[in-house]
Design an enzyme around this catalytic site. Sequence first.
Site, PDB file in Angstrom:
ATOM      1  N   ALA A 247       4.498  -8.001  35.106  1.00 37.69           N
ATOM      2  CA  ALA A 247       5.396  -9.130  34.833  1.00 37.69           C
ATOM      3  C   ALA A 247       5.538  -9.375  33.337  1.00 37.69           C
ATOM      4  O   ALA A 247       5.696 -10.511  32.894  1.00 37.69           O
ATOM      5  CB  ALA A 247       4.862 -10.388  35.514  1.00 37.69           C
TER       6      ALA A 247
ATOM      7  N   HIS B 194      24.927 -50.544  55.722  1.00 33.95           N
ATOM      8  CA  HIS B 194      25.822 -50.309  54.594  1.00 33.95           C
ATOM      9  C   HIS B 194      25.213 -50.784  53.286  1.00 33.95           C
ATOM     10  O   HIS B 194      24.630 -51.867  53.219  1.00 33.95           O
ATOM     11  CB  HIS B 194      27.155 -51.077  54.747  1.00 33.95           C
ATOM     12  CG  HIS B 194      27.590 -51.296  56.149  1.00 33.95           C
ATOM     13  ND1 HIS B 194      28.363 -50.401  56.843  1.00 33.95           N
ATOM     14  CD2 HIS B 194      27.361 -52.318  57.009  1.00 33.95           C
ATOM     15  CE1 HIS B 194      28.602 -50.862  58.063  1.00 33.95           C
ATOM     16  NE2 HIS B 194      27.999 -52.021  58.193  1.00 33.95           N
TER      17      HIS B 194
END
Length: 456
Positions: free
Chosen positions: A12, A363
């Site tokens: 890596a 709501h």
Amino acid sequence: MLNNAMSVVILAAGKGTRMYSDLPKVLHTLAGKAMVQHVIDAANELGAAHVHLVYGHGGDLLKQALKDDNLNWVLQAEQLGTGHAMQQAAPFFADDEDILMLYGDVPLISVETLQRLRDAKPQGGIGLLTVKLDDPTGYGRITRENGKVTGIVEHKDATDEQRQIQEINTGILIANGADMKRWLAKLTNNNAQGEYYITDIIALAYQEGREIVAVHPQRLSEVEGVNNRLQLSRLERVYQFEQAEKLLLAGVMLRDPARFDLRGTLTHGRDVEIDTNVIIEGNVTLGHRVKIGTGCVIKNSVIGDDCEISPYTVVEDANLAAACTIGPFARLRPGAELLEGAHVGNFVEMKKARLGKGSKAGHLTYLGDAEVGDNVNIGAGTITCNYDGANKFKTIIGDDVFVGSDTQLVAPVTVGKGATIAAGTTVTRNVGENALAISRVPQSQKEGWRRPVKKK
């Protein structure tokens, strides 16, 4: 088959120049997880005794991102080839263990394929993962004599005849630790690239009369590497479609498998339906008959049987009991809990809040640091005022409470069972059971009122 102990080396150290990024290439994500993390997870699932991660560019970023993994960090200060990278790790190899070599930018290698490679490795020889390509340009070619692998020739070093070979090296191999150390010590950089190739150990093994066994992956995508963002995006779609296929075959109805992303683990019941453009992140559990509308994001949450999540809803670290309905355009933040049959409607946000059985917040509501009892109605525009600028405080609402629209509950405050809060009320003191709480300025009316006129 009984396998030897095994350690894994993950290369890596590459800069990832073609990613045009400050982030090390292997930390770029696929399915919400760093590419190298996919490889580390595969190594751990295989039962690796040690995972040696060879790093170079961006070491500090790598160590920070992978700090929770039990890794042996091996620095490759100069990138002089794959053989050179393995030479840096070689002092950590035990003579009696097998060494499996993987790559941090080849994220989709499967445990099943690696186990087959491990099982196929001959005693004293090498197990090599290869594939056949219609166009092998740029890849190292597998050379054979009488069907036996004799070596690997890199494309730049290959003759015209060797370049016609379609079988190529994936770079993934496994060999005994003592053998690996001996072969690595013999590598030279006498080639077109001036690098130390790990592939040269194949010829060294053949010269010693060792057997090299080639194994093919189940899918080509398993051995595809990533050098740029285009390749990463293509591999992402390959991976996501594979996950979608598995879910479809397991009984989950995905309305369009090309528009579904799984960035974690999904556990599901029967007759689950998922509409388009849904993202699943982390660990998510969906019960039987769950329906999820288009554009939803579900992360690290448990959704109970018969729940319905309407479009464009975000659910994170939440727990929903059976038969709850959510959305559209709702947001459940960490710590949100809905009991059976609860309803959260459009533009409602919950955080560290519990909504009781059959209770509704339909709501334009914020419920934070709150406990709401059963059969409660939360009117539109209700806000639990939980923060005084320094600390958070809790709101407790008992069963069977009716909260009128545009109510502010200034925590800490408790509303007793059966109470009613009139619309437009600011609640600053506890409300008793079955009481009516109302705080409004008395309404006045001025007859014949004329609005101000704009000056021209």
